[in-house]
Design a protein around this motif. Structure first.
Motif, PDB file in Angstrom:
ATOM      1  N   GLU A   1     -40.229 -62.696  -6.328  1.00  0.00           N
ATOM      2  CA  GLU A   1     -39.778 -61.704  -7.307  1.00  0.00           C
ATOM      3  C   GLU A   1     -38.344 -61.275  -6.974  1.00  0.00           C
ATOM      4  O   GLU A   1     -38.010 -61.025  -5.833  1.00  0.00           O
ATOM      5  CB  GLU A   1     -40.703 -60.488  -7.309  1.00  0.00           C
ATOM      6  N   ARG A   2     -37.503 -61.232  -7.994  1.00  0.00           N
ATOM      7  CA  ARG A   2     -36.083 -60.883  -7.844  1.00  0.00           C
ATOM      8  C   ARG A   2     -35.336 -61.913  -6.983  1.00  0.00           C
ATOM      9  O   ARG A   2     -34.230 -61.644  -6.519  1.00  0.00           O
ATOM     10  CB  ARG A   2     -35.920 -59.485  -7.233  1.00  0.00           C
ATOM     11  N   GLY A   3     -35.963 -63.065  -6.736  1.00  0.00           N
ATOM     12  CA  GLY A   3     -35.362 -64.064  -5.869  1.00  0.00           C
ATOM     13  C   GLY A   3     -35.583 -63.788  -4.397  1.00  0.00           C
ATOM     14  O   GLY A   3     -35.055 -64.512  -3.536  1.00  0.00           O
ATOM     15  N   LEU A   4     -36.356 -62.753  -4.068  1.00  0.00           N
ATOM     16  CA  LEU A   4     -36.591 -62.352  -2.682  1.00  0.00           C
ATOM     17  C   LEU A   4     -37.939 -62.857  -2.182  1.00  0.00           C
ATOM     18  O   LEU A   4     -38.880 -63.050  -2.963  1.00  0.00           O
ATOM     19  CB  LEU A   4     -36.537 -60.833  -2.554  1.00  0.00           C
ATOM     20  N   TRP A   5     -38.016 -63.054  -0.867  1.00  0.00           N
ATOM     21  CA  TRP A   5     -39.259 -63.473  -0.225  1.00  0.00           C
ATOM     22  C   TRP A   5     -39.527 -62.583   0.982  1.00  0.00           C
ATOM     23  O   TRP A   5     -38.648 -61.901   1.482  1.00  0.00           O
ATOM     24  CB  TRP A   5     -39.180 -64.939   0.195  1.00  0.00           C
ATOM     25  N   TYR A   6     -40.771 -62.620   1.417  1.00  0.00           N
ATOM     26  CA  TYR A   6     -41.205 -61.852   2.586  1.00  0.00           C
ATOM     27  C   TYR A   6     -41.142 -60.349   2.266  1.00  0.00           C
ATOM     28  O   TYR A   6     -41.501 -59.946   1.172  1.00  0.00           O
ATOM     29  CB  TYR A   6     -40.406 -62.247   3.831  1.00  0.00           C
ATOM     30  N   LYS A   7     -40.681 -59.525   3.208  1.00  0.00           N
ATOM     31  CA  LYS A   7     -40.733 -58.074   3.000  1.00  0.00           C
ATOM     32  C   LYS A   7     -39.334 -57.488   3.209  1.00  0.00           C
ATOM     33  O   LYS A   7     -38.378 -57.945   2.635  1.00  0.00           O
ATOM     34  CB  LYS A   7     -41.764 -57.434   3.938  1.00  0.00           C
TER      35      LYS A   7
END
Length: 552
Positions: A318-324
């Motif tokens: 989501e939003r191009g982000l991964w992990y935390k």
């Protein structure tokens, strides 16, 4: 198959003061690692993840629909959860920070009230490996030393243990993994603990068992059994795609620190990573089912409070982000529920709560209170559990781990989420109107855009109030100096301890085969209790109720 929890008795009566053995319920606290609440069917009807056991448990529980972690990173989140104190107050700055052994945890409070406190699985302790637990059934999966210290003195340097793209690029089924090795040991030790408990005899203490699984934490891989559960599912792609150059400054740093900045993943690569994560969640769901089944078969379900939560979430593209490591919903919002229909009528709680609140809540459950002369950031959720007025609706979170260069803080209250960091532009979202967090309303409070509508003027007022509250609550310069000093000290110590003979701080559980099974030195009565459960006499009559007459 896990038991039908909807058949258990329910009561609107408030819980009694748990002051005598027959009034003290056991406590089973199950935690999953990196399990994002917005991805689950119990929160999202459009979810593709198959979690029948968790869904059944939630249906007969008090389910918290807006629960958050105190920090979107493993160790700080967990240290706050066990202590009820925010990370900056206990020096839990990153995954290589230790908290002082004098900090009381929920395990200390439980133990002081006569509970046997046991931990199976991950807790990410550094240094002291017990923090009030009387027994650890397994080692931790992650190191208990200073090896993973963040370095703000060199913010552009990627440390070798940081997340990278390999988990996404290599996503798919596996025959075996390190994490499966670990969680299967956690499950064996946990279920064995429950069976050992019921065979101890009538004088046993109530138990408080924490079972902390490392799934569905990346790497994104799972066995074919769980991979194939999604053979018929066309995995949804992320709802929000944001070009790298349009990301907020913290998200840009995360993309760089995770070595994702120069990569573009195909839809197929994203789907494979998400499918493996889904399979890992289904694996956790089966573990939950196994624990509930064991409680039922051992006659413990009716007198055991089951608590379930995550430590933080996962962005999953989501939003191009991964992990935390961010304060967006899929990273910071966690599942949380409390199951004990005898005391708590199943309901859904919409107010904002935190895993930080578990310690004072557990204290209320066992008939005590956190020490009034000591600090406490958590707020008891007992009013929410009982459906009464007076429960909290505000969550604070603090983050100083990788991807940051200054302290990054969050306040969640009502429909609003506010994020502030001296190194970044502030953010303000109204999650009721904007659940995908696409409209940063802070622009109406920073003077960039003059508010025109009533909604925009409201946003400005809310922002100004949050800004004043944050300024009063956090001294960002002082916190920055403390974080830098801690990082520098730990790097120096770790560099020294890495030289010469290395002495590990990791927990090594005692597993003495000389005291298990059938041994000449074990009294015959003890052997008889362990030989079979339920116990049956020579005429074939079940007499386990006599042996297990004190429910604890």
């Amino acid at each position: 198959m896990a038991p039908d929890l909807n058949t258990l008795p329910r009561s609107e009566a408030p819980p009694p003061t748990a002051s005598s053995p027959d009034q003290k319920p056991n406590i089973l606290y199950i935690m999953a690692d990196q399990l994002a609440a917005p991805q689950l069917k119990m929160y999202n009807p459009d979810s593709q993840i198959k979690t029948p056991n968790l869904d059944r448990l939630a249906a007969s529980s008090v389910q918290f629909d807006s629960a958050y972690c105190p920090s979107p990173l493993c160790a700080p989140s967990r240290m706050s959860m066990i202590s009820g104190l925010l990370p900056m107050k206990i020096g839990s700055y990153d995954n290589a920070s230790q908290i002082n052994s004098e900090v009381p945890t929920y395990a200390h409070y439980l133990r002081s009230k006569g509970y046997h406190t046991a931990l199976a699985g991950k807790m990410h302790f550094v240094g002291d490996q017990l923090h009030g637990y009387e027994q650890r059934l397994t080692s931790d999966i992650y190191p208990g030393d200073f090896g993973w210290v963040v370095n703000w003195d060199e913010p552009d340097t990627r440390l070798e243990w940081y997340h990278n793209a390999s988990s996404i690029l290599q996503a798919g089924p596996c025959g075996r993994s390190n994490q499966l090795d670990y969680d299967e040991e956690v499950m064996y030790r946990s279920t064995q603990y429950l069976w050992d408990h019921v065979r101890e005899g009538p004088d046993k203490r109530p138990f408080a068992l924490t079972v902390s699984l490392t799934h569905p934490h990346d790497p994104y891989t799972i066995t074919k059994k769980y991979w194939n559960r999604y053979e018929d599912v066309d995995i949804d792609l992320p709802k929000v795609r944001i070009a790298k150059e349009k990301q907020d400054t913290h998200s840009k740093r995360l993309l760089k620190v995770c070595d994702l900045w120069d990569l573009e993943f195909t839809d197929e690569q994203i789907k494979r990573a998400k499918r493996a994560y889904y399979g890992s969640v289904s694996y956790v769901d089966d573990c939950i089912g196994k624990l509930l089944e064991t409680l039922e078969d051992a006659g413990l379900m009716d007198n055991t409070i089951v608590i379930f939560s995550g430590d933080h979430g996962d962005m999953l593209g989501e939003r191009g982000l991964w992990y935390k490591m961010s304060y967006f919903e899929s990273s910071v919002r966690v599942p949380m529920l409390v199951h004990y229909p005898k005391w708590f009528t199943p309901r859904r709680v919409t107010q904002n709560v935190s895993t930080l609140d578990l310690l004072p809540t557990i204290c209320d459950i066992i008939g005590t209170k956190p020490a009034p002369f000591l600090p406490m950031d958590g707020v008891s959720m007992m009013p929410h559990l009982l459906g009464k007025e007076g429960g909290g609706d505000t969550v604070f979170a603090e983050y100083t781990g990788e991807g940051t260069v200054r302290p990054m803080m969050m306040i969640r209250r009502g429909d609003w989420k506010y994020i502030t960091c001296p190194a970044d532009e502030p953010q303000l979202f109204n999650l009721e109107r904007d659940p995908l967090e696409l409209d940063n309303l802070a622009r109406f409070g920073t003077g960039k855009v003059e508010p025109q509508t009533e909604a925009e003027k409201e946003a400005r007022t809310v922002f100004e109030n949050f800004e004043a509250e944050a300024k009063a609550k956090w001294d960002f310069d002082a916190i920055t100096e403390k974080v830098l000093q801690s990082q520098r000290s730990r790097r120096l110590v770790w560099d020294a301890l890495s030289k010469g003979t290395f002495t590990s701080w990791d927990h090594n559980p005692v597993d003495d085969g000389r005291m298990k099974y059938i041994r000449s030195n074990i009294p015959l009565d003890d052997l008889e209790r362990r030989a079979r459960y339920p116990f049956v006499d020579s005429q074939g009559y079940e007499i386990s109720k006599t042996l297990n007459s004190t429910r604890g």
